[in-house]
Design a protein around this motif. Structure first.
Motif, PDB file in Angstrom:
ATOM      1  N   ASN A  39       0.805  -1.216   0.000  1.00  0.00           N
ATOM      2  CA  ASN A  39       0.000   0.000   0.000  1.00  0.00           C
ATOM      3  C   ASN A  39       0.839   1.267   0.000  1.00  0.00           C
ATOM      4  OD1 ASN A  39      -2.295  -1.523   0.047  1.00  0.00           O
ATOM      5  ND2 ASN A  39      -2.536  -1.412   2.265  1.00  0.00           N
ATOM      6  N   SER A  40       2.123   1.159   0.342  1.00  0.00           N
ATOM      7  CA  SER A  40       2.931   2.376   0.477  1.00  0.00           C
ATOM      8  C   SER A  40       3.693   2.735  -0.785  1.00  0.00           C
ATOM      9  CB  SER A  40       3.919   2.207   1.635  1.00  0.00           C
ATOM     10  OG  SER A  40       4.873   1.215   1.325  1.00  0.00           O
ATOM     11  N   ARG A  41       3.579   1.976  -1.822  1.00  0.00           N
ATOM     12  CA  ARG A  41       4.335   2.245  -3.047  1.00  0.00           C
ATOM     13  C   ARG A  41       3.841   3.504  -3.747  1.00  0.00           C
ATOM     14  NH1 ARG A  41       4.207  -3.863  -5.036  1.00  0.00           N
ATOM     15  NH2 ARG A  41       5.818  -4.646  -3.663  1.00  0.00           N
ATOM     16  N   GLY A  42       4.461   4.635  -3.432  1.00  0.00           N
ATOM     17  CA  GLY A  42       4.191   5.858  -4.150  1.00  0.00           C
ATOM     18  C   GLY A  42       2.861   6.527  -3.858  1.00  0.00           C
ATOM     19  N   ARG A  43       2.079   6.017  -2.942  1.00  0.00           N
ATOM     20  CA  ARG A  43       0.788   6.634  -2.651  1.00  0.00           C
ATOM     21  C   ARG A  43       0.816   7.282  -1.277  1.00  0.00           C
ATOM     22  NH1 ARG A  43      -3.587   2.262  -3.185  1.00  0.00           N
ATOM     23  NH2 ARG A  43      -1.894   0.851  -2.753  1.00  0.00           N
ATOM     24  N   HIS A  44       0.194   8.424  -1.172  1.00  0.00           N
ATOM     25  CA  HIS A  44       0.084   9.094   0.115  1.00  0.00           C
ATOM     26  C   HIS A  44      -1.377   9.413   0.356  1.00  0.00           C
ATOM     27  CE1 HIS A  44       4.351   9.447   0.774  1.00  0.00           C
ATOM     28  NE2 HIS A  44       4.481   9.790  -0.495  1.00  0.00           N
ATOM     29  N   SER A  45      -1.813   9.142   1.542  1.00  0.00           N
ATOM     30  CA  SER A  45      -3.197   9.379   1.913  1.00  0.00           C
ATOM     31  C   SER A  45      -3.298  10.720   2.627  1.00  0.00           C
ATOM     32  CB  SER A  45      -3.631   8.228   2.825  1.00  0.00           C
ATOM     33  OG  SER A  45      -4.530   8.640   3.785  1.00  0.00           O
ATOM     34  N   SER A  46      -4.492  11.265   2.693  1.00  0.00           N
ATOM     35  CA  SER A  46      -4.703  12.505   3.428  1.00  0.00           C
ATOM     36  C   SER A  46      -4.533  12.271   4.928  1.00  0.00           C
ATOM     37  CB  SER A  46      -6.090  13.067   3.136  1.00  0.00           C
ATOM     38  OG  SER A  46      -7.079  12.148   3.558  1.00  0.00           O
ATOM     39  N   ARG A  47      -4.455  10.995   5.351  1.00  0.00           N
ATOM     40  CA  ARG A  47      -4.246  10.666   6.755  1.00  0.00           C
ATOM     41  C   ARG A  47      -2.771  10.608   7.109  1.00  0.00           C
ATOM     42  NH1 ARG A  47      -7.634   5.478   8.051  1.00  0.00           N
ATOM     43  NH2 ARG A  47      -6.264   5.676   9.828  1.00  0.00           N
ATOM     44  N   ASP A  48      -1.867  10.600   6.109  1.00  0.00           N
ATOM     45  CA  ASP A  48      -0.434  10.566   6.373  1.00  0.00           C
ATOM     46  C   ASP A  48       0.007  11.869   7.031  1.00  0.00           C
ATOM     47  OD1 ASP A  48      -0.277   8.074   5.181  1.00  0.00           O
ATOM     48  OD2 ASP A  48       0.437   8.841   3.273  1.00  0.00           O
ATOM     49  N   CYS A  49       1.139  11.827   7.698  1.00  0.00           N
ATOM     50  CA  CYS A  49       1.700  12.993   8.395  1.00  0.00           C
ATOM     51  C   CYS A  49       1.939  14.140   7.404  1.00  0.00           C
ATOM     52  CB  CYS A  49       3.007  12.570   9.044  1.00  0.00           C
ATOM     53  SG  CYS A  49       3.843  13.847   9.984  1.00  0.00           S
ATOM     54  N   HIS A  50       1.373  15.313   7.704  1.00  0.00           N
ATOM     55  CA  HIS A  50       1.517  16.471   6.818  1.00  0.00           C
ATOM     56  C   HIS A  50       1.220  17.766   7.590  1.00  0.00           C
ATOM     57  CE1 HIS A  50      -2.797  15.559   6.682  1.00  0.00           C
ATOM     58  NE2 HIS A  50      -2.969  16.822   6.364  1.00  0.00           N
ATOM     59  N   VAL A  51       1.509  18.894   6.939  1.00  0.00           N
ATOM     60  CA  VAL A  51       1.247  20.217   7.519  1.00  0.00           C
ATOM     61  C   VAL A  51      -0.169  20.659   7.156  1.00  0.00           C
ATOM     62  CG1 VAL A  51       1.912  22.662   7.514  1.00  0.00           C
ATOM     63  CG2 VAL A  51       3.667  20.898   7.372  1.00  0.00           C
ATOM     64  N   GLU A  52      -0.896  21.169   8.124  1.00  0.00           N
ATOM     65  CA  GLU A  52      -2.178  21.821   7.865  1.00  0.00           C
ATOM     66  C   GLU A  52      -2.070  23.264   8.313  1.00  0.00           C
ATOM     67  OE1 GLU A  52      -5.851  20.124   9.011  1.00  0.00           O
ATOM     68  OE2 GLU A  52      -5.492  18.290   7.877  1.00  0.00           O
ATOM     69  N   LYS A  53      -2.924  24.115   7.740  1.00  0.00           N
ATOM     70  CA  LYS A  53      -2.885  25.555   8.029  1.00  0.00           C
ATOM     71  C   LYS A  53      -4.255  26.021   8.480  1.00  0.00           C
ATOM     72  CE  LYS A  53       0.218  25.899   4.124  1.00  0.00           C
ATOM     73  NZ  LYS A  53       0.407  26.385   2.778  1.00  0.00           N
ATOM     74  N   ARG A  54      -4.262  26.901   9.472  1.00  0.00           N
ATOM     75  CA  ARG A  54      -5.511  27.500   9.942  1.00  0.00           C
ATOM     76  C   ARG A  54      -5.239  28.953  10.311  1.00  0.00           C
ATOM     77  NH1 ARG A  54      -7.225  23.434   8.260  1.00  0.00           N
ATOM     78  NH2 ARG A  54      -8.492  21.861   9.257  1.00  0.00           N
ATOM     79  N   GLU A  55      -6.197  29.805  10.006  1.00  0.00           N
ATOM     80  CA  GLU A  55      -6.096  31.194  10.447  1.00  0.00           C
ATOM     81  C   GLU A  55      -6.583  31.249  11.893  1.00  0.00           C
ATOM     82  OE1 GLU A  55      -8.336  33.505   7.647  1.00  0.00           O
ATOM     83  OE2 GLU A  55      -6.672  33.540   6.226  1.00  0.00           O
ATOM     84  N   MET A  56      -5.755  31.850  12.761  1.00  0.00           N
ATOM     85  CA  MET A  56      -6.053  31.916  14.196  1.00  0.00           C
ATOM     86  C   MET A  56      -5.803  33.321  14.721  1.00  0.00           C
ATOM     87  SD  MET A  56      -6.706  28.774  14.759  1.00  0.00           S
ATOM     88  CE  MET A  56      -6.315  27.805  16.148  1.00  0.00           C
ATOM     89  N   ARG A  57      -6.553  33.692  15.745  1.00  0.00           N
ATOM     90  CA  ARG A  57      -6.270  34.957  16.426  1.00  0.00           C
ATOM     91  C   ARG A  57      -5.031  34.774  17.294  1.00  0.00           C
ATOM     92  NH1 ARG A  57     -11.086  37.546  19.575  1.00  0.00           N
ATOM     93  NH2 ARG A  57     -10.150  36.105  21.026  1.00  0.00           N
ATOM     94  N   VAL A  58      -4.160  35.768  17.308  1.00  0.00           N
ATOM     95  CA  VAL A  58      -2.927  35.707  18.095  1.00  0.00           C
ATOM     96  C   VAL A  58      -3.256  35.449  19.561  1.00  0.00           C
ATOM     97  CG1 VAL A  58      -0.954  37.048  18.922  1.00  0.00           C
ATOM     98  CG2 VAL A  58      -1.618  37.148  16.500  1.00  0.00           C
ATOM     99  N   ARG A  59      -4.271  36.086  20.080  1.00  0.00           N
ATOM    100  CA  ARG A  59      -4.670  35.924  21.475  1.00  0.00           C
ATOM    101  C   ARG A  59      -4.974  34.450  21.803  1.00  0.00           C
ATOM    102  NH1 ARG A  59      -8.357  39.729  21.709  1.00  0.00           N
ATOM    103  NH2 ARG A  59      -6.974  41.203  22.694  1.00  0.00           N
ATOM    104  N   ASP A  60      -5.528  33.713  20.832  1.00  0.00           N
ATOM    105  CA  ASP A  60      -5.907  32.318  21.054  1.00  0.00           C
ATOM    106  C   ASP A  60      -4.724  31.361  21.052  1.00  0.00           C
ATOM    107  OD1 ASP A  60      -8.534  33.146  21.210  1.00  0.00           O
ATOM    108  OD2 ASP A  60      -8.954  32.699  19.095  1.00  0.00           O
ATOM    109  N   LEU A  61      -3.542  31.826  20.640  1.00  0.00           N
ATOM    110  CA  LEU A  61      -2.365  30.964  20.605  1.00  0.00           C
ATOM    111  C   LEU A  61      -1.786  30.703  21.993  1.00  0.00           C
ATOM    112  CD1 LEU A  61      -0.557  32.399  17.461  1.00  0.00           C
ATOM    113  CD2 LEU A  61      -1.904  30.293  17.632  1.00  0.00           C
ATOM    114  N   GLY A  62      -2.214  31.460  22.992  1.00  0.00           N
ATOM    115  CA  GLY A  62      -1.769  31.217  24.358  1.00  0.00           C
ATOM    116  C   GLY A  62      -0.340  31.641  24.649  1.00  0.00           C
ATOM    117  N   MET A  63       0.186  32.586  23.899  1.00  0.00           N
ATOM    118  CA  MET A  63       1.563  33.039  24.093  1.00  0.00           C
ATOM    119  C   MET A  63       1.646  34.315  24.925  1.00  0.00           C
ATOM    120  SD  MET A  63       3.140  30.642  22.473  1.00  0.00           S
ATOM    121  CE  MET A  63       4.783  31.259  22.487  1.00  0.00           C
ATOM    122  N   GLY A  64       0.497  34.825  25.377  1.00  0.00           N
ATOM    123  CA  GLY A  64       0.482  35.983  26.254  1.00  0.00           C
ATOM    124  C   GLY A  64       0.477  37.334  25.559  1.00  0.00           C
TER     125      GLY A  64
END
Length: 146
Positions: A39-64
């Motif tokens: 199953n791993s020969r050249g195929r990647h699933s959307s469940r494989d390890c990858h980067v996702e992006k989301r727009e977030m408010r800075v305040r919600d990041l918990g960095m103070g």
């Protein structure tokens, strides 16, 4: 214990290196391993390890920081099932058959984790109109580790 690849007629097969490996294969590990390789020969699933992006408010990041600005936060998600090796398979079997003490078993991770391999800074303007940069906040790339 190791499983050695054999190639015959263009198809991959596995030969057990020792009698212990043959016994281990009889409980289903061999079939699982074969299916993972096929199953791993050249195929990647959307469940494989990858980067996702989301727009977030800075305040919600918990960095103070006091800011209502929206930033693009990148993070790692996904499964690392295809990255499991002999260690992970053996550890999983030991956990399943109760060979490890329960207090130890609760602390053990029997599979690789999807983690950042590199980070990016994130810049924004805070509530006092000062530009701020937080180094190493957002994931640049992800990979299965462990």
């Amino acid at each position: 214990m190791a499983l050695l690849p054999l190639v015959a007629g263009g198809r991959s097969h596995f030969r057990a290196e020792s009698e212990a490996a043959v016994g281990f294969a009889q409980v289903g590990v061999w079939w699982w391993l074969r299916s993972q390789i096929r199953n791993s020969r050249g195929r990647h699933s959307s469940r494989d390890c990858h980067v996702e992006k989301r727009e977030m408010r800075v305040r919600d990041l918990g960095m103070g920081f006091d800011s209502d600005e929206i930033v693009l936060f990148k993070f790692c998600v996904g499964s690392c099932q295809r990255s499991r090796g002999n260690y992970d398979l053996a550890l999983r079997a030991l956990l399943a058959n109760g060979s490890l003490p329960k207090r130890t078993a609760r602390k053990v991770s029997a599979h690789p984790c999807c983690r950042p391999t590199g980070y990016e800074p994130v810049s924004f303007m805070d509530a006092t109109t000062t530009w701020r940069t937080i180094k190493s906040l957002s994931a640049a790339d992800c990979e299965c580790m462990g």
